[in-house]
Design a protein around this motif. Structure first.
Motif, PDB file in Angstrom:
ATOM      1  N   LYS A  27      49.092  29.981  57.075  1.00  0.00           N
ATOM      2  CA  LYS A  27      47.709  30.150  57.552  1.00  0.00           C
ATOM      3  C   LYS A  27      47.343  29.055  58.559  1.00  0.00           C
ATOM      4  CE  LYS A  27      42.888  30.441  56.060  1.00  0.00           C
ATOM      5  NZ  LYS A  27      41.943  30.792  55.000  1.00  0.00           N
ATOM      6  N   PRO A 167      53.130  31.597  38.175  1.00  0.00           N
ATOM      7  CA  PRO A 167      54.570  31.904  38.091  1.00  0.00           C
ATOM      8  C   PRO A 167      55.252  31.698  39.445  1.00  0.00           C
ATOM      9  CG  PRO A 167      53.253  33.677  37.115  1.00  0.00           C
ATOM     10  CD  PRO A 167      52.298  32.774  37.853  1.00  0.00           C
ATOM     11  N   GLN A 168      56.529  31.412  39.417  1.00  0.00           N
ATOM     12  CA  GLN A 168      57.299  31.348  40.661  1.00  0.00           C
ATOM     13  C   GLN A 168      57.231  32.711  41.352  1.00  0.00           C
ATOM     14  OE1 GLN A 168      61.118  30.165  39.102  1.00  0.00           O
ATOM     15  NE2 GLN A 168      60.558  28.000  39.013  1.00  0.00           N
ATOM     16  N   GLY A 169      57.118  32.687  42.676  1.00  0.00           N
ATOM     17  CA  GLY A 169      57.109  33.940  43.426  1.00  0.00           C
ATOM     18  C   GLY A 169      55.785  34.684  43.395  1.00  0.00           C
ATOM     19  N   VAL A 170      54.718  34.004  42.964  1.00  0.00           N
ATOM     20  CA  VAL A 170      53.410  34.657  42.807  1.00  0.00           C
ATOM     21  C   VAL A 170      52.320  33.828  43.500  1.00  0.00           C
ATOM     22  CG1 VAL A 170      51.609  35.083  41.056  1.00  0.00           C
ATOM     23  CG2 VAL A 170      53.923  35.953  40.698  1.00  0.00           C
ATOM     24  N   PHE A 176      44.712  29.402  45.266  1.00  0.00           N
ATOM     25  CA  PHE A 176      44.960  29.293  46.711  1.00  0.00           C
ATOM     26  C   PHE A 176      43.708  28.747  47.400  1.00  0.00           C
ATOM     27  CE2 PHE A 176      44.846  30.922  51.031  1.00  0.00           C
ATOM     28  CZ  PHE A 176      46.160  30.830  51.487  1.00  0.00           C
TER      29      PHE A 176
ATOM     30  N   THR B 107      55.258  38.998  34.906  1.00  0.00           N
ATOM     31  CA  THR B 107      54.238  37.986  35.206  1.00  0.00           C
ATOM     32  C   THR B 107      52.830  38.591  35.141  1.00  0.00           C
ATOM     33  OG1 THR B 107      54.328  38.373  37.602  1.00  0.00           O
ATOM     34  CG2 THR B 107      55.838  36.725  36.716  1.00  0.00           C
ATOM     35  N   GLU B 222      55.155  40.960  56.392  1.00  0.00           N
ATOM     36  CA  GLU B 222      54.406  39.811  55.867  1.00  0.00           C
ATOM     37  C   GLU B 222      53.126  40.261  55.158  1.00  0.00           C
ATOM     38  OE1 GLU B 222      55.722  36.826  56.368  1.00  0.00           O
ATOM     39  OE2 GLU B 222      54.081  35.391  56.121  1.00  0.00           O
ATOM     40  N   ILE B 223      52.936  39.833  53.905  1.00  0.00           N
ATOM     41  CA  ILE B 223      51.689  40.181  53.231  1.00  0.00           C
ATOM     42  C   ILE B 223      50.527  39.437  53.894  1.00  0.00           C
ATOM     43  CG2 ILE B 223      52.784  40.689  51.015  1.00  0.00           C
ATOM     44  CD1 ILE B 223      51.696  38.003  49.987  1.00  0.00           C
ATOM     45  N   MET B 226      46.038  38.671  48.983  1.00  0.00           N
ATOM     46  CA  MET B 226      46.429  38.394  47.592  1.00  0.00           C
ATOM     47  C   MET B 226      45.614  39.295  46.657  1.00  0.00           C
ATOM     48  SD  MET B 226      46.002  34.223  47.892  1.00  0.00           S
ATOM     49  CE  MET B 226      44.501  34.286  48.895  1.00  0.00           C
ATOM     50  N   ILE B 227      46.070  39.420  45.426  1.00  0.00           N
ATOM     51  CA  ILE B 227      45.263  40.093  44.405  1.00  0.00           C
ATOM     52  C   ILE B 227      43.915  39.365  44.317  1.00  0.00           C
ATOM     53  CG2 ILE B 227      45.069  40.549  41.911  1.00  0.00           C
ATOM     54  CD1 ILE B 227      47.149  42.319  43.271  1.00  0.00           C
ATOM     55  N   HIS B 228      42.822  40.113  44.293  1.00  0.00           N
ATOM     56  CA  HIS B 228      41.497  39.494  44.192  1.00  0.00           C
ATOM     57  C   HIS B 228      41.363  38.781  42.833  1.00  0.00           C
ATOM     58  CE1 HIS B 228      37.151  39.065  43.871  1.00  0.00           C
ATOM     59  NE2 HIS B 228      37.123  39.168  45.195  1.00  0.00           N
ATOM     60  N   PRO B 229      40.724  37.601  42.823  1.00  0.00           N
ATOM     61  CA  PRO B 229      40.593  36.868  41.546  1.00  0.00           C
ATOM     62  C   PRO B 229      39.987  37.705  40.409  1.00  0.00           C
ATOM     63  CG  PRO B 229      39.831  35.492  43.361  1.00  0.00           C
ATOM     64  CD  PRO B 229      40.141  36.844  43.952  1.00  0.00           C
ATOM     65  N   GLN B 232      42.881  39.712  38.890  1.00  0.00           N
ATOM     66  CA  GLN B 232      44.012  38.975  38.321  1.00  0.00           C
ATOM     67  C   GLN B 232      43.960  39.013  36.785  1.00  0.00           C
ATOM     68  OE1 GLN B 232      46.713  37.410  39.727  1.00  0.00           O
ATOM     69  NE2 GLN B 232      47.364  36.949  37.634  1.00  0.00           N
ATOM     70  N   ILE B 247      42.076  40.067  48.343  1.00  0.00           N
ATOM     71  CA  ILE B 247      41.350  39.183  49.245  1.00  0.00           C
ATOM     72  C   ILE B 247      42.356  38.692  50.280  1.00  0.00           C
ATOM     73  CG2 ILE B 247      41.649  37.177  47.694  1.00  0.00           C
ATOM     74  CD1 ILE B 247      38.867  36.206  48.756  1.00  0.00           C
ATOM     75  N   PHE B 249      43.995  36.335  53.338  1.00  0.00           N
ATOM     76  CA  PHE B 249      44.098  34.873  53.463  1.00  0.00           C
ATOM     77  C   PHE B 249      42.892  34.310  54.221  1.00  0.00           C
ATOM     78  CE2 PHE B 249      48.693  35.980  52.960  1.00  0.00           C
ATOM     79  CZ  PHE B 249      48.811  35.447  51.685  1.00  0.00           C
ATOM     80  N   ASN B 250      42.189  35.166  54.946  1.00  0.00           N
ATOM     81  CA  ASN B 250      40.985  34.720  55.644  1.00  0.00           C
ATOM     82  C   ASN B 250      39.710  34.991  54.860  1.00  0.00           C
ATOM     83  OD1 ASN B 250      42.460  33.791  57.858  1.00  0.00           O
ATOM     84  ND2 ASN B 250      42.583  35.865  58.682  1.00  0.00           N
ATOM     85  N   ASN B 268      50.271  41.909  40.246  1.00  0.00           N
ATOM     86  CA  ASN B 268      50.841  40.608  40.634  1.00  0.00           C
ATOM     87  C   ASN B 268      52.133  40.270  39.902  1.00  0.00           C
ATOM     88  OD1 ASN B 268      50.852  38.360  42.268  1.00  0.00           O
ATOM     89  ND2 ASN B 268      48.954  37.469  41.474  1.00  0.00           N
ATOM     90  N   GLU B 269      52.995  41.265  39.725  1.00  0.00           N
ATOM     91  CA  GLU B 269      54.333  41.012  39.158  1.00  0.00           C
ATOM     92  C   GLU B 269      55.205  40.372  40.248  1.00  0.00           C
ATOM     93  OE1 GLU B 269      56.482  40.905  36.645  1.00  0.00           O
ATOM     94  OE2 GLU B 269      58.175  40.777  38.035  1.00  0.00           O
ATOM     95  N   ALA B 270      55.782  39.215  39.927  1.00  0.00           N
ATOM     96  CA  ALA B 270      56.551  38.443  40.925  1.00  0.00           C
ATOM     97  C   ALA B 270      57.652  39.282  41.578  1.00  0.00           C
ATOM     98  CB  ALA B 270      57.156  37.201  40.271  1.00  0.00           C
ATOM     99  N   TYR B 273      56.863  41.915  44.639  1.00  0.00           N
ATOM    100  CA  TYR B 273      56.500  41.611  46.033  1.00  0.00           C
ATOM    101  C   TYR B 273      57.534  42.243  46.975  1.00  0.00           C
ATOM    102  CZ  TYR B 273      52.820  38.104  44.958  1.00  0.00           C
ATOM    103  OH  TYR B 273      51.670  37.461  44.540  1.00  0.00           O
TER     104      TYR B 273
END
Lengths: 296, 296
Positions: A27, A167-170, A176, B107, B222-223, B226-229, B232, B247, B249-250, B268-270, B273
């Motif tokens: 970012k 978790p790793q990869g998440v 964030f 995860t 590229e993602i 992210m999953i919205h809080p 989660q 949500i 990254f911006n 959000n399973e690692a 992705y």
């Protein structure tokens, strides 16, 4: 006293499967104006692009254990991350970086943590300032040894940000966003510091100081127990004599036998199974920090 | 109707970084009496020892995507996991396994879940029985397709156990113990079933049926979000029109635009992705299951 902090390096992806730092740096690379401060130049870096691409912690050896001076100087160290460490070290020198931030995440429930390798006044003042803005922020002192020198110790001043549980990869959006805010506040502090705008007042800062690492019970290399359910996700909570630490696969409980109250961190960190660390024990201390203005 | 279930295979380590199943199977291999039932012979297996040793999901290709008949029969498929799949398939045949349990962790916050690829009466009766013992147990119907056949579909009867949230490379004692108990109850059921000791009564069973996979917003590969809080760790909670999903990254929020209530899982399973899955959407249904005795 510390002179002006004019050049700051921000690292993410020192471990290639810790996505928070990686996507923050991406970012910042796309939006460099976010890092602009009047008196501070900030350099964002992805530490280990090869590990990031593979979404693994490292490809051959943990990059964050390759920064001891004798390792950097050893021309026989030719594993990928050993070579990478030499380059990063040189890059920091060439750019005359004064301050370094290395962004990590952990599977332990450590919330928003700053890790210091050095308890100098400048670091403590900075942490005090940030603690006032982020009351949930924890400050962990984890001294690096000569043979186990981390990326954050490559400059005179520097720290790691460690957030969890992730978790790793998440990616977890909530953490964030908090990490991003913390970085902006940190840069604001450096900018104010350089301009002598930090208000000199004293503040009590709580520091957790790592003094011991505890391994899982093992039979040879094989672990024979897990973190006890009562201890899971209880980073920074006190442990007293007799409190459960582990439960074996057969259901036996192993308790804490020390006679002083301690505060565990890095409980059940995924990457530490191979490093023989089930948790790190800390002592909690409260110190009074006085803000000192820049030396003129 | 199903005849007696005399031979059961238990698998752990189909993904080499999902430690719960791996350490359960290791426990069973050391303590075979735990699996002894009067009318059932149980075979515990570590599916992918090479991936387990490296603590990675797989070494070359996801083992749990290598079981389509055409893949098993294809002699040009020579990646490590493709070869391993052929051997596992043959082993199940040679041992005349009637029923298969494959233990996974995620995860995502899916608690204690049974995943079915087939909603036959026998599976539903078994799940009803287990739901009465474990009220928190969720039953997920996730049909396997011809080209995406999983380990659990190698026998006529079989299921996966999926527990979470657990980071890759981590054991959580509470979920380890629950999974172990669930397996014992499952074996008890099979043993009772074989002996015609299941009491015939009807029960309402809730099933979540996967009907769609949703990817992360992306720019190329590229993602960008992210999953919205708010979403989660809300697996199995209802989503309505307008609820936040992601949500960016911006900081922009992307909402659910469907007009029916859905229940997300694998949020959000690692490992997903790379599979372009941010979550799976399910519909919730309640069905009445009647226990039928064994065909005599």
């Amino acid at each position: 006293m510390v002179k002006k902090i004019e050049k700051v390096a921000l690292f993410g992806g020192t471990h290639g499967n810790e996505l928070t730092g990686i996507y923050l740096i991406k970012k910042f690379l796309k939006n460099p104006h976010l890092l602009e401060r009047e008196t501070v130049k900030v350099f964002p870096f992805l530490s280990n692009p090869k590990a990031i691409k593979l979404s693994v912690r490292y490809t051959e050896i943990d990059l964050n254990r390759c920064f001891a001076s004798e390792d950097i100087e050893n021309l026989d160290n030719i594993l990928y991350e050993q070579l990478l460490a030499k380059t990063i070290h040189q890059k920091l020198r060439n750019n005359q970086i004064n301050f370094l931030v290395d962004i990590h995440s952990t599977t332990s429930a450590m919330g928003l943590t700053i890790i210091l390798s050095d308890k100098n006044d400048f670091h403590l003042q900075l942490c005090s300032y940030l603690s006032l803005i982020y009351p949930e922020l924890k400050v962990l002192y984890y001294a690096s040894t000569d043979t186990n020198k981390l990326l954050r110790s490559n400059t005179e001043l520097g720290l790691s940000i460690e957030i969890g549980s992730i978790p790793q990869g998440v990616l977890k959006a909530e953490l964030f966003i908090k990490t991003e805010q913390l970085i902006y506040s940190l840069l604001d502090y450096l900018d104010k510091y350089n301009q002598n705008q930090i208000e000199p007042k004293s503040h009590n800062l709580v520091i957790y100081e790592v003094f011991e690492k505890i391994d899982y019970p093992r039979n040879g290399e094989e672990i024979t127990a897990m973190i006890h359910p009562n201890l899971q996700s209880k980073d920074y909570h006190p442990i007293n004599f007799g409190d459960p630490l582990f439960i074996t696969f057969n259901g036996e409980i192993i308790t804490y036998q020390g006679d002083s109250i301690v505060y565990p961190v890095f409980i059940n960190e995924a990457a530490y199974y191979e490093k023989s660390i089930a948790m790190c024990l800390t002592r909690k201390q409260e110190i009074t920090v006085t803000f000192n203005p820049i030396q003129s």
